[in-house]
Design an enzyme around this catalytic site. Sequence first.
Site, PDB file in Angstrom:
ATOM      1  N   LYS A  27       0.842  -1.202   0.000  1.00  0.00           N
ATOM      2  CA  LYS A  27       0.000   0.000   0.000  1.00  0.00           C
ATOM      3  C   LYS A  27       0.876   1.250   0.000  1.00  0.00           C
ATOM      4  O   LYS A  27       2.075   1.183   0.255  1.00  0.00           O
ATOM      5  CB  LYS A  27      -0.921  -0.010   1.215  1.00  0.00           C
ATOM      6  CG  LYS A  27      -0.203  -0.010   2.553  1.00  0.00           C
ATOM      7  CD  LYS A  27      -1.185  -0.088   3.706  1.00  0.00           C
ATOM      8  CE  LYS A  27      -0.434  -0.104   5.041  1.00  0.00           C
ATOM      9  NZ  LYS A  27      -1.366  -0.103   6.185  1.00  0.00           N
ATOM     10  N   TYR A  54      17.865  29.240   5.767  1.00  0.00           N
ATOM     11  CA  TYR A  54      16.809  30.061   6.360  1.00  0.00           C
ATOM     12  C   TYR A  54      16.913  30.106   7.879  1.00  0.00           C
ATOM     13  O   TYR A  54      17.152  29.089   8.531  1.00  0.00           O
ATOM     14  CB  TYR A  54      15.434  29.505   5.995  1.00  0.00           C
ATOM     15  CG  TYR A  54      15.052  29.650   4.543  1.00  0.00           C
ATOM     16  CD1 TYR A  54      14.965  30.898   3.945  1.00  0.00           C
ATOM     17  CD2 TYR A  54      14.751  28.534   3.776  1.00  0.00           C
ATOM     18  CE1 TYR A  54      14.601  31.026   2.609  1.00  0.00           C
ATOM     19  CE2 TYR A  54      14.383  28.645   2.446  1.00  0.00           C
ATOM     20  CZ  TYR A  54      14.311  29.899   1.866  1.00  0.00           C
ATOM     21  OH  TYR A  54      13.946  30.021   0.550  1.00  0.00           O
TER      22      TYR A  54
END
Length: 341
Positions: free
Chosen positions: A33, A236
């Site tokens: 899955k 950042y």
Amino acid sequence: MRRAVLEILEERIIHNVKEIHRFSGKRIIAVVKANAYGIGVREVSRILEGLEEVDAFAVACTQEGVELRECGIKKKILILGGILEEDVKLLEEYDLTPVISDPEHLKVLKDRNIKFHVKYDTGMGRLGFTNEIIKDPRVEGVMSHFSSPADRNFSKLQIKRFEEILKNYEKVKYIHLESSAGLIYRVPFTTHVRVGLAIYGEKPLKDYPLEVKPALRLRARLISVKELPENYPVSYGRTYITKRKTKLGVVAFGYADGLMKTLSNRSFLIFEGRKVPIIGNITMDMTMVDLSGTEARTGDWVYIVNEERSFTPLARDAGTIPYEIMCNLSRRVERLVIKKR
């Protein structure tokens, strides 16, 4: 330019499947899955389809089952995550086997000639019947699911509850409970094991008794290498300031590719067998590493995961589980099967 590549080592996938079969003595329902846990369902399922130890596949929803059929899978496909009225046509058209875990699922099937498995909630608190016995000739299998395989006492309680339920079912072809972690219980009355993570060589428990081998390598390109002076900010927020002259590497792999931002300033990547620290905040498309003392050049490959460090310890650094990191690998990452020699 190939920015990032996930290498799927066919020989090791095959080894791991055979090791799971050897240890359990049972055939395998391979859980693929969520794009085979992010690894690549088409690539992985085509390897598994040819192995006699794999008896069936399991996915979350009908759409995933359809995708498996469309890439050539012929073996049984279980739909684990429930069904609605709109799924019935696809179940019939693509020969998919639903898992029934709610009275409404039974109503959806009505008088359809579709075989199904019944799921019982023995302590997971999610999908599954509790005590209801489904008397229906279409019942082909019965299953349950461990909630915390590392908790031996509770897992043994779940095994006992499941065994009691099974007294009401005779001659079902499929009885399955054990997951990758649950294999350690060697449940004597199940017919199959339902496994995902261990197929890829990830060990879900400390002191895991199976000799599975890491079957994945994740690498990304250095797109810039340069020198930064001492006391210079990186990325950042300036969460990292260089402590000395630093050889900075910019890796073409960020959180949009699957590297969790929580790894910023607290983990490492691997260059030529050497750990190179992640410095500064991981950004959407890039990760910065300290390459000081290496001969790294722009265009070289850096490994995020390989035989030395699998997804499990990487996830530990990120404060999560390997499933989450694997499932977050984006479509920008090329999947490449390294064929068995």
